[in-house]
Design a protein around this motif. Sequence first.
Motif, PDB file in Angstrom:
ATOM      1  N   GLY A 161       0.809  -1.196  -0.093  1.00 49.16           N
ATOM      2  CA  GLY A 161       0.028  -0.044   0.073  1.00 49.16           C
ATOM      3  C   GLY A 161       0.833   1.429   0.050  1.00 49.16           C
ATOM      4  O   GLY A 161       0.322   2.327  -0.385  1.00 49.16           O
ATOM      5  N   SER A 162       2.209   1.161   0.280  1.00 53.16           N
ATOM      6  CA  SER A 162       3.074   2.308   0.438  1.00 53.16           C
ATOM      7  C   SER A 162       3.217   2.660  -1.235  1.00 53.16           C
ATOM      8  O   SER A 162       3.292   1.709  -2.119  1.00 53.16           O
ATOM      9  CB  SER A 162       4.170   2.129   1.189  1.00 53.16           C
ATOM     10  OG  SER A 162       5.074   1.305   0.237  1.00 53.16           O
ATOM     11  N   ALA A 170      -2.773  -0.920  13.469  1.00 51.24           N
ATOM     12  CA  ALA A 170      -2.755  -0.148  14.568  1.00 51.24           C
ATOM     13  C   ALA A 170      -1.408   0.554  14.763  1.00 51.24           C
ATOM     14  O   ALA A 170      -1.053   1.367  15.434  1.00 51.24           O
ATOM     15  CB  ALA A 170      -2.839  -1.193  15.939  1.00 51.24           C
ATOM     16  N   TYR A 171      -0.313  -0.062  13.993  1.00 50.23           N
ATOM     17  CA  TYR A 171       0.986   0.580  13.939  1.00 50.23           C
ATOM     18  C   TYR A 171       1.326   1.576  12.897  1.00 50.23           C
ATOM     19  O   TYR A 171       2.188   2.054  12.667  1.00 50.23           O
ATOM     20  CB  TYR A 171       2.014  -0.710  13.921  1.00 50.23           C
ATOM     21  CG  TYR A 171       1.878  -1.583  14.933  1.00 50.23           C
ATOM     22  CD1 TYR A 171       1.354  -1.298  16.262  1.00 50.23           C
ATOM     23  CD2 TYR A 171       2.229  -3.006  14.645  1.00 50.23           C
ATOM     24  CE1 TYR A 171       1.479  -2.167  17.045  1.00 50.23           C
ATOM     25  CE2 TYR A 171       2.142  -4.039  15.719  1.00 50.23           C
ATOM     26  CZ  TYR A 171       1.537  -3.610  16.933  1.00 50.23           C
ATOM     27  OH  TYR A 171       1.606  -4.344  17.898  1.00 50.23           O
ATOM     28  N   ASP A 172       0.328   1.624  11.779  1.00 52.78           N
ATOM     29  CA  ASP A 172       0.532   2.576  10.621  1.00 52.78           C
ATOM     30  C   ASP A 172       0.491   3.817  10.836  1.00 52.78           C
ATOM     31  O   ASP A 172      -0.508   4.257  11.274  1.00 52.78           O
ATOM     32  CB  ASP A 172      -0.221   1.818   9.448  1.00 52.78           C
ATOM     33  CG  ASP A 172      -0.202   2.314   8.168  1.00 52.78           C
ATOM     34  OD1 ASP A 172       0.675   3.366   7.822  1.00 52.78           O
ATOM     35  OD2 ASP A 172      -0.681   1.806   7.158  1.00 52.78           O
ATOM     36  N   SER A 173       1.471   4.725  10.529  1.00 54.34           N
ATOM     37  CA  SER A 173       1.509   6.132  10.671  1.00 54.34           C
ATOM     38  C   SER A 173       0.535   6.809   9.479  1.00 54.34           C
ATOM     39  O   SER A 173       0.042   7.917   9.673  1.00 54.34           O
ATOM     40  CB  SER A 173       2.810   6.835  10.518  1.00 54.34           C
ATOM     41  OG  SER A 173       3.195   6.578   9.241  1.00 54.34           O
ATOM     42  N   GLY A 174       0.189   5.940   8.602  1.00 54.11           N
ATOM     43  CA  GLY A 174      -0.661   6.640   7.547  1.00 54.11           C
ATOM     44  C   GLY A 174      -0.194   6.156   6.167  1.00 54.11           C
ATOM     45  O   GLY A 174      -1.052   6.488   5.073  1.00 54.11           O
ATOM     46  N   ASP A 175       1.068   6.372   5.846  1.00 55.39           N
ATOM     47  CA  ASP A 175       1.746   5.939   4.638  1.00 55.39           C
ATOM     48  C   ASP A 175       1.889   4.522   4.317  1.00 55.39           C
ATOM     49  O   ASP A 175       2.463   3.913   3.190  1.00 55.39           O
ATOM     50  CB  ASP A 175       2.816   6.964   4.477  1.00 55.39           C
ATOM     51  CG  ASP A 175       4.102   6.243   5.152  1.00 55.39           C
ATOM     52  OD1 ASP A 175       4.062   5.479   5.904  1.00 55.39           O
ATOM     53  OD2 ASP A 175       4.985   7.073   5.051  1.00 55.39           O
TER      54      ASP A 175
END
Length: 423
Positions: free
Chosen positions: A349-350, A396-401
């Motif tokens: 997804g990045s 839960a660990y993903d900063s969003g990127d």
Amino acid sequence: MHVLPRRLASASALVLAVVMAGSGAASASSAPAPTAGTARGWVAAWAASPQRPGANYTPNWSEQGFAHQTIRQVVRVSVGGVAARVRLSNVYGTTPLLVAGATVARTAVGAAVRRGSVRHLTVNRSRTFTVPAGAEIASDPVPLPLDALSSVTITLYLAVPTGPATYHAQAMATSYRAAADHRADLGGSAFTETSRSWYYLSGVDVVGGVRREGVVAFGDSLTDGYGSSPDADNRYPDELAERLAAAGRPRAVLNQGIGGNRVTVDSVWLGDKGTSRFRRDVLGQPGVGTVIILEGVNDIGMSQAPSPIGAPLTDVSVQQLIAGHRDLIRQAEAKGLRVIGATLPPMKGSRYYSAQTEAKRDELNTWIRTSGEYDAVVDLDRALASRSDGDQLNPAYDSGDHLHLNDAGYRAMAHAVDPADLR
């Protein structure tokens, strides 16, 4: 005021006397000389990897440098001691850096420091000193007892134009700037400008503290802490230092990550390649016994997706990456360090993700897990993966990127490290 118990104060005075007697002239060279201090008990308590001046992900002052200005910078030491010294780096400077004055103090709030804790830094007992171009120096020792996990403020007054400044781009912490000389100010009102980078500051060493050998966390933005909360010390090396201290086994944990860094490719803005900077950033740190290597995601990702700050595409094969990791392992083992390899976390997804890059990540992770070339492995790939999709970060660990972690993710990274694997 920081008051030591009588017995500890007596021991502290003895340790400091020995250190001061043996300190001699501060050294300056292209490779950090402070390793010579290990025999006298110096331990690196905080460190940051120097970078060339330039544009980066956030605005900074490195290209313009400083003139008749004071910089105040706050760092958190991972272990304490009875005395300290500060290391300053001009390794990417093209002219000598004249420091008109510098202080170190315990941090209060923001740019303010604690009353009674300000100590003037000297080199060869002079408050004015020069850091040669291409070199790093260590200050003389100062009697400043510091607790583990406490913040310390270093203030530099730069009276004459410095030219472009050696710096560390992604500090994830606030640095402060004031016009004129405010090196000894207790309050922070003069420091009206801020930056999220560190300048000239490469290390804080302590003596007279814990005797366990330190750990270097070596890597890229996942080690540097991109995505963590600014000024909160929630990068994974910070979290690891907290975890070890809470367990009653404190030891120094040094963060030598550079955002965007690669194992195999040099970059003006993203740091020298890992195999080149390893000697300075890991082997040059006093009191270190273990290194954790987490690097390769940018070699893989930038084989396909260009950096947003202009690093060109460079196709790196898995074979080249493995050769780079083997180089790092050989360098560490030649100096007697224990070497821990970390698998690359999921990145689905990045902007780095594709079928090709995922295949490379899987192949490199398999080698790290199964080759037996590392002394131990911390499997971040499995520790941070989503339960429903192993190629994707746990939400839960993903900063969003979908590549970098939030505070909870960096805490999970630290808890994936087995303390029994540290030397």
